[in-house]
Structure formats: structure tokens, C-alpha cells
Design a protein around this motif. Structure first.
Motif, PDB file in Angstrom:
ATOM      1  N   ILE A 231       0.966  -1.156  -0.025  1.00 19.26           N
ATOM      2  CA  ILE A 231       0.145   0.089   0.078  1.00 19.26           C
ATOM      3  C   ILE A 231       0.949   1.143  -0.100  1.00 19.26           C
ATOM      4  CG2 ILE A 231      -1.687   1.263   1.431  1.00 19.26           C
ATOM      5  CD1 ILE A 231      -2.435  -1.514   2.549  1.00 19.26           C
ATOM      6  N   ALA A 232       0.568   2.128  -0.796  1.00 12.11           N
ATOM      7  CA  ALA A 232       1.391   3.569  -0.855  1.00 12.11           C
ATOM      8  C   ALA A 232       0.373   4.383   0.024  1.00 12.11           C
ATOM      9  CB  ALA A 232       1.323   4.017  -2.248  1.00 12.11           C
ATOM     10  N   ARG A 233       1.231   5.244   0.737  1.00 13.09           N
ATOM     11  CA  ARG A 233       0.740   6.209   1.689  1.00 13.09           C
ATOM     12  C   ARG A 233       0.626   7.511   0.842  1.00 13.09           C
ATOM     13  NH1 ARG A 233      -2.097   2.948   4.390  1.00 13.09           N
ATOM     14  NH2 ARG A 233      -0.704   1.254   5.328  1.00 13.09           N
ATOM     15  N   ASP A 234      -0.363   8.402   1.706  1.00  8.21           N
ATOM     16  CA  ASP A 234      -0.485   9.636   0.885  1.00  8.21           C
ATOM     17  C   ASP A 234       0.458  10.680   1.064  1.00  8.21           C
ATOM     18  OD1 ASP A 234      -3.070   9.084  -0.282  1.00  8.21           O
ATOM     19  OD2 ASP A 234      -4.060   9.127   1.573  1.00  8.21           O
ATOM     20  N   SER A 235       1.741  10.342   0.900  1.00  7.35           N
ATOM     21  CA  SER A 235       2.771  11.028   0.918  1.00  7.35           C
ATOM     22  C   SER A 235       3.697  10.966  -0.148  1.00  7.35           C
ATOM     23  CB  SER A 235       3.593  11.211   2.010  1.00  7.35           C
ATOM     24  OG  SER A 235       4.035  10.025   2.597  1.00  7.35           O
ATOM     25  N   ILE A 236       4.407  11.998  -0.699  1.00  5.99           N
ATOM     26  CA  ILE A 236       5.075  12.072  -1.956  1.00  5.99           C
ATOM     27  C   ILE A 236       6.118  10.953  -2.446  1.00  5.99           C
ATOM     28  CG2 ILE A 236       6.156  13.345  -3.742  1.00  5.99           C
ATOM     29  CD1 ILE A 236       4.543  15.721  -3.152  1.00  5.99           C
ATOM     30  N   ARG A 237       6.869  10.904  -1.142  1.00  5.67           N
ATOM     31  CA  ARG A 237       8.044  10.126  -1.407  1.00  5.67           C
ATOM     32  C   ARG A 237       7.861   8.420  -1.577  1.00  5.67           C
ATOM     33  NH1 ARG A 237      13.868  11.011   1.042  1.00  5.67           N
ATOM     34  NH2 ARG A 237      12.671  11.470   2.907  1.00  5.67           N
ATOM     35  N   PRO A 238       7.203   8.097  -0.506  1.00  7.91           N
ATOM     36  CA  PRO A 238       6.734   6.656  -0.747  1.00  7.91           C
ATOM     37  C   PRO A 238       6.044   6.137  -1.942  1.00  7.91           C
ATOM     38  CG  PRO A 238       5.754   7.650   1.458  1.00  7.91           C
ATOM     39  CD  PRO A 238       6.539   8.606   0.727  1.00  7.91           C
ATOM     40  N   LEU A 239       5.099   7.203  -2.419  1.00 11.10           N
ATOM     41  CA  LEU A 239       4.207   6.941  -3.485  1.00 11.10           C
ATOM     42  C   LEU A 239       4.906   6.861  -4.642  1.00 11.10           C
ATOM     43  CD1 LEU A 239       1.412   6.668  -4.284  1.00 11.10           C
ATOM     44  CD2 LEU A 239       1.403   9.226  -4.458  1.00 11.10           C
ATOM     45  N   LYS A 240       6.138   7.877  -4.913  1.00  8.47           N
ATOM     46  CA  LYS A 240       6.951   7.964  -5.900  1.00  8.47           C
ATOM     47  C   LYS A 240       7.687   6.420  -5.989  1.00  8.47           C
ATOM     48  CE  LYS A 240       8.487  12.258  -7.647  1.00  8.47           C
ATOM     49  NZ  LYS A 240       9.434  13.262  -7.410  1.00  8.47           N
ATOM     50  N   ALA A 241       8.282   6.033  -4.919  1.00  8.72           N
ATOM     51  CA  ALA A 241       9.021   4.892  -4.863  1.00  8.72           C
ATOM     52  C   ALA A 241       8.209   3.641  -5.424  1.00  8.72           C
ATOM     53  CB  ALA A 241       9.394   4.397  -3.517  1.00  8.72           C
ATOM     54  N   GLN A 242       6.705   3.613  -4.835  1.00 13.75           N
ATOM     55  CA  GLN A 242       6.013   2.542  -5.247  1.00 13.75           C
ATOM     56  C   GLN A 242       5.616   2.705  -6.551  1.00 13.75           C
ATOM     57  OE1 GLN A 242       6.284   0.307  -3.275  1.00 13.75           O
ATOM     58  NE2 GLN A 242       4.342  -0.283  -2.128  1.00 13.75           N
ATOM     59  N   ILE A 243       5.385   3.676  -7.103  1.00 16.83           N
ATOM     60  CA  ILE A 243       4.915   3.740  -8.716  1.00 16.83           C
ATOM     61  C   ILE A 243       6.289   3.356  -9.241  1.00 16.83           C
ATOM     62  CG2 ILE A 243       4.460   5.477 -10.514  1.00 16.83           C
ATOM     63  CD1 ILE A 243       2.621   6.915  -8.515  1.00 16.83           C
ATOM     64  N   SER A 244       7.243   3.746  -8.865  1.00  8.53           N
ATOM     65  CA  SER A 244       8.624   3.301  -9.961  1.00  8.53           C
ATOM     66  C   SER A 244       8.829   1.782  -9.816  1.00  8.53           C
ATOM     67  CB  SER A 244       9.829   3.897  -9.132  1.00  8.53           C
ATOM     68  OG  SER A 244      10.835   3.429  -9.729  1.00  8.53           O
ATOM     69  N   HIS A 245       8.439   1.400  -8.713  1.00  7.52           N
ATOM     70  CA  HIS A 245       8.396  -0.210  -8.439  1.00  7.52           C
ATOM     71  C   HIS A 245       7.541  -0.922  -9.418  1.00  7.52           C
ATOM     72  CE1 HIS A 245       8.462  -3.899  -5.610  1.00  7.52           C
ATOM     73  NE2 HIS A 245       8.918  -3.913  -6.603  1.00  7.52           N
ATOM     74  N   GLY A 246       6.054  -0.210  -9.522  1.00  6.23           N
ATOM     75  CA  GLY A 246       5.054  -0.507 -10.121  1.00  6.23           C
ATOM     76  C   GLY A 246       5.348  -0.632 -11.736  1.00  6.23           C
ATOM     77  N   ALA A 247       6.246   0.153 -11.867  1.00  2.00           N
ATOM     78  CA  ALA A 247       6.659   0.380 -13.692  1.00  2.00           C
ATOM     79  C   ALA A 247       7.368  -0.693 -14.025  1.00  2.00           C
ATOM     80  CB  ALA A 247       7.207   1.794 -13.767  1.00  2.00           C
ATOM     81  N   ASP A 248       7.952  -1.853 -13.303  1.00  2.98           N
ATOM     82  CA  ASP A 248       8.507  -2.869 -13.583  1.00  2.98           C
ATOM     83  C   ASP A 248       7.592  -3.901 -14.143  1.00  2.98           C
ATOM     84  OD1 ASP A 248      10.975  -1.784 -13.236  1.00  2.98           O
ATOM     85  OD2 ASP A 248      11.210  -2.459 -11.122  1.00  2.98           O
ATOM     86  N   ALA A 249       6.592  -3.587 -14.882  1.00  9.41           N
ATOM     87  CA  ALA A 249       5.681  -4.612 -15.301  1.00  9.41           C
ATOM     88  C   ALA A 249       5.008  -4.066 -16.762  1.00  9.41           C
ATOM     89  CB  ALA A 249       4.482  -4.268 -14.338  1.00  9.41           C
ATOM     90  N   ASP A 250       4.355  -4.600 -17.187  1.00 12.25           N
ATOM     91  CA  ASP A 250       3.520  -4.410 -18.445  1.00 12.25           C
ATOM     92  C   ASP A 250       2.567  -3.107 -18.463  1.00 12.25           C
ATOM     93  OD1 ASP A 250       4.929  -6.216 -20.236  1.00 12.25           O
ATOM     94  OD2 ASP A 250       3.873  -7.703 -18.919  1.00 12.25           O
ATOM     95  N   MET A 251       1.870  -3.161 -17.103  1.00 11.44           N
ATOM     96  CA  MET A 251       0.947  -2.067 -16.906  1.00 11.44           C
ATOM     97  C   MET A 251       0.973  -1.939 -15.568  1.00 11.44           C
ATOM     98  SD  MET A 251      -3.216  -2.403 -17.868  1.00 11.44           S
ATOM     99  CE  MET A 251      -3.966  -0.865 -18.511  1.00 11.44           C
ATOM    100  N   LEU A 252       0.547  -0.701 -15.030  1.00  7.30           N
ATOM    101  CA  LEU A 252       0.300  -0.285 -13.641  1.00  7.30           C
ATOM    102  C   LEU A 252      -1.036   0.221 -13.378  1.00  7.30           C
ATOM    103  CD1 LEU A 252       1.389   0.583 -10.742  1.00  7.30           C
ATOM    104  CD2 LEU A 252       2.073   2.858 -11.812  1.00  7.30           C
ATOM    105  N   ILE A 253      -1.844  -0.527 -12.506  1.00  8.96           N
ATOM    106  CA  ILE A 253      -3.065  -0.100 -12.071  1.00  8.96           C
ATOM    107  C   ILE A 253      -2.941   0.514 -10.707  1.00  8.96           C
ATOM    108  CG2 ILE A 253      -5.554  -0.737 -11.733  1.00  8.96           C
ATOM    109  CD1 ILE A 253      -5.129  -2.647 -13.840  1.00  8.96           C
ATOM    110  N   THR A 254      -3.231   1.717 -10.564  1.00  8.12           N
ATOM    111  CA  THR A 254      -3.454   2.177  -9.115  1.00  8.12           C
ATOM    112  C   THR A 254      -5.014   2.544  -8.977  1.00  8.12           C
ATOM    113  OG1 THR A 254      -3.212   4.531  -9.811  1.00  8.12           O
ATOM    114  CG2 THR A 254      -1.377   3.337  -9.288  1.00  8.12           C
TER     115      THR A 254
END
Ligand code: AMP
Ligand code: MG
Length: 422
Positions: A231-254
Motif C-alpha cells: 500500500i502506498a501512503r498519501d505522501s509524495i516520497r513513498p508513493l513515488k517509490a511504489q509507482i517506480s516499483h510498479g513500473a517494472d511491469a507491462d501495466m500499472l493499475i493504481t
């Protein structure tokens, strides 16, 4: 606001079919073939018996009838998987089992039921003669070589969806592997300070993260491989890290963070990480939606990963998944039939449409003598997930229709689980 069709068109234009992979045929179920499959031999490979009986020369039994049997000498017996070296010559027959190759000389098979076989059940295997009660056409009860598949022909075309029958056809051709469009890996990221993992105790103000699971299950249902992120918290840094991690896929759904709330920072973060459009789609539930590409450096290459940002409300996220994510995943898998089937049903309760959006109302379909009925599954709030669970269809109220009265007809999109209503 853009229409549902416009949103879908933009999303489909931005995703493409993935590359192929080769793997064992059973693992290819529900995937799309990426090669033309040719037959290397005939199927069946030899003429063979379609019935248990006697291989004969049709010429020899032209005059046979129930009260006037023709007697033939039994020269051999042949079972499926074996080949007799003997020839059926004039006045002879060969006992033959279903699937056994037709012996030379024979041009028809007479069923046991049309001979005196059954009158001599106990010693039929040892009898030297058989009485035939019927005449036979040439080729009767014989499956001819190549009648199913001819050597050299294309049996399955590139683009074919591999269902159990096609998996069987591949096996019948002796193929243990096939080349198919691979399944997309879909990262799933829930956002929100209020979210709690399902295996943790719930503290005040928190709710369990259900979207990750409902979305992951939906990804599985349409053939993708879900990858659940923390789960990504509502603050910029952890969210960025998670989205970047999620981008190692064919698609990201948030899910979550794309509406107008103060903490909806997903928008800001996404804008920094790639090319993202935020749309209000003319539908209910599910108005806020984000779609775009996340950029991620991988070695020397800059990759772009499609991202779909679904609204946080559990029902909204499921319904927007159905309308937008499912078609995108199917397209990536090389499929071209994206639309869920729809039927027309009589609505049991009225539905009001106050603000000119397309309503997707959760309904339960039943059938009586007059046809289909659609009954609302309860309160339609976009947080009420149990009404989604009770639904097997989504009744569609068009944007320009302010009211559908009870007893009027509506179009209903069939959901997962609607198979049982037929
Ligand atoms: P948001 O789109 O982030 O404003 O969220 C809208 C509503 O959906 C809020 O009530 C959230 O608590 C709820 N919600 C958001 N994400 C989830 C989730 N992963 N599971 C369950 N409810 C959620
Ligand atoms: Mg939120």
C-alpha cells in the motif's frame, strides 16, 4: 468530461499486443496463438474402423440379409494400436476393434450387431466363421485417412484463442509446445493513509484494502498476472517509490488518489513521473480516471509503462476496471473481442439519472417466461461492495435518459458469474 467510448478509445490506442513466448501447450490455455500451426501428417493417419465388428469386402456380402446370412472365414483379429499383416481376400473377414487400421483388401466394417457374433458370445473369439446379416456400402463404418486433418494444411491460424479443443488439436498433431502472446504482468497499487493490509489488526480510522484484491482477481480473470505492491501512503516520497516499483511491469493499475480531495497527491506524483491525463468520464460510478505512461529508465533504455488510475471507491474501481482495464489487458494478450456480451432485460425498479452520465447499475438477472428481468442488488453507493458481489450484470442507463421506469427495458452488460443464469 469525456465519454466512456472516448476514454476507451484513448486507452486502447495506447496499449499494444505483447511479444510471444513459447511454452508447454497446457500452459497456453486461454492465450492467443502467435504462429500458424501446420499438420505434418494426416489425421487419422490410416483408414480405420469406426465400430467394433468385422472388416469385409463389400462385394462378398451384397446378398446378405437377416434370414439369409453370408458366412465368411475369420482370418485374424486386430485391435486399436496394432496392424494386421493379413489381407482380407474373397470370402474372408477380420475381427476388428474401433480405431484399428483397416486391413488390406477390406473396404467396409460390419458391426457385431449385424452379424451372428452376439448369438455366439461365449466362443466368438474362437469361431472360424462369421455370419453377416446385412449388405454394406464401400467405406461403411470406416474412418478414412486424413478425414479430420490433411498433411500440409494449416490447422490453427495465428490469432486463434486456445481453448480446450485447440489444446487437444495441438496434442493430436504431436505438438508439446506452442507460441502464444504472453500474459501481461499488471502491477496493482492501492493508495491511501486509511488503508490497512488484510493480515493486520484494524486500528481506528482505518479500513482494509479491498481494492488490491478485487483488482488482482479481475486481472487474473482476464488472463493477466497480477503483482500486488505494498500500500502506498498519501505522501509524495513513498508513493513515488511504489509507482517506480510498479513500473517494472507491462501495466500499472493504481486505485485512489485521483479525485478532488486534499490528499489526492497521486495526480501530482504521476504528472512528475510521466505523461498522464486526468479525465472525468461521463459515467457513474467512476467519474475520475487517470491514464497515461510512466517513464522508467532501465539501463540505457527509457521504458514507458501504461498506467491506469482508477478511483478509490471499491465499486467504482471494479466498474472502471471492467470498462477500461479489461479491454486493455485483452488487447495486450492479442485478443480482439473486448466487449462483454449484453442482453436486454426488463428493469424491476426505476433508475433516475440526474446528471447526464452513463449509469452502470448493479443488477441481478433472472429469467421468467416473458424474458429477462434485472433487479437492483440494493443501495447503489460506490462504496457498497456487497451489492457488486450480489450482481451478475450492469444495467446501462444512457447519458441522455433521465429515468428508466420499472417495467421498461434496459441493456445489461453481463458480468463474471452470469454463465449460470442461462
Ligand atoms: P480516493 O479515491 O482515494 O479519494 O478514495 C475514495 C474512497 O475509496 C475512500 O472512501 C477510500 O477510503 C476508499 N478506498 C480507496 N482505496 C481503497 C482500497 N484500496 N480499498 C478499499 N477502499 C478504498
Ligand atoms: Mg485516497
Amino acid at each position: 468530461m469525456i465519454s466512456v467510448e472516448e476514454a476507451l478509445e484513448k486507452i486502447l490506442a495506447a496499449v499494444s499486443r505483447l511479444e510471444p513466448e513459447e511454452k508447454p501447450i497446457l500452459e497456453c490455455l486461454d492465450q492467443v496463438l502467435d504462429e500458424d500451426v501446420y499438420a505434418g501428417f494426416d489425421i487419422p493417419p490410416l483408414d480405420n474402423a469406426a465400430m467394433d465388428g468385422y472388416a469385409v469386402r463389400s462385394k462378398d456380402i451384397g446378398g446378405a440379409a437377416k434370414g439369409r446370412p453370408v458366412y465368411l472365414d475369420v482370418i485374424d483379429e486386430v485391435a486399436a494400436g496394432h496392424v494386421s499383416t493379413k489381407n482380407v481376400a474373397e470370402g474372408t473377414a477380420m475381427r476388428i476393434m474401433t480405431g484399428a487400421p483397416r486391413p488390406g483388401g477390406a473396404d467396409a466394417v460390419v458391426r457385431f450387431e449385424d452379424s451372428d457374433e452376439l448369438e455366439h458370445k461365449d466362443d466368438s473369439k474362437r469361431r472360424a466363421k462369421i455370419g453377416i446379416f446385412v449388405a454394406a456400402e464401400k467405406g461403411q463404418n470406416i474412418r478414412s485417412r486424413g478425414e479430420d486433418i490433411q498433411s500440409g494444411t494449416i490447422v490453427l491460424k495465428r490469432g486463434t484463442l486456445l481453448r480446450p479443443a485447440e489444446i487437444g488439436v495441438l496434442a493430436s498433431l504431436g505438438k508439446s509446445r506452442a507460441r502464444v502472446i504472453r500474459r501481461p504482468i499488471v502491477s496493482i497499487l492501492s493508495t491511501g493513509d486509511e488503508l490497512c493490509k488484510v493480515n493486520q489488526p484494524l486500528s481506528p480510522g482505518k479500513i482494509y484494502d479491498s481494492n488490491s484484491y478485487a483488482i488482482a482477481a479481475s486481472v487474473l480473470k482476464c488472463g493477466g498476472i497480477p503483482k500486488l505492491l505494498d500500500i502506498a501512503r498519501d505522501s509524495i516520497r513513498p508513493l513515488k517509490a511504489q509507482i517506480s516499483h510498479g513500473a517494472d511491469a507491462d501495466m500499472l493499475i493504481t486505485s485512489g488518489g485521483v479525485s478532488m480531495g486534499d490528499y489526492d497527491i497521486v495526480k501530482d506524483v504521476l504528472s512528475q513521473m510521466g505523461q498522464i491525463d486526468f479525465w472525468t468520464v461521463r459515467m457513474k460510478p467512476g467519474k475520475p480516471l487517470a491514464f497515461g505512461q510512466i517513464r522508467k529508465q532501465k539501463g540505457k533504455v527509457m521504458r514507458e509503462v501504461p498506467h491506469l488510475g482508477l478511483p478509490g471507491n471499491p465499486v467504482s474501481s471494479m466498474i472502471t476496471f471492467e470498462q477500461f482495464a479489461r479491454p486493455a489487458i485483452l488487447k495486450m494478450m492479442g485478443k480482439d473481442d473486448f466487449a462483454r456480451p449484453t442482453i436486454t432485460a426488463t428493469l424491476d425498479q426505476p433508475i433516475k439519472n440526474n446528471d447526464g452520465r452513463r449509469i452502470f447499475a448493479r443488477v441481478r438477472l433472472t429469467r421468467d417466461r416473458e424474458g429477462w428481468h434485472a433487479s437492483l442488488t440494493g443501495p447503489q453507493g460506490s462504496g457498497i461492495l456487497t451489492s457488486m458481489s450480489a450482481a451478475n450484470g450492469l444495467a446501462i442507463v444512457p447519458e441522455d435518459c433521465p429515468l428508466v421506469r420499472a417495467g421498461e427495458k434496459v441493456k445489461v452488460q453481463l458480468l463474471e458469474g452470469s454463465e449460470s443464469i442461462w
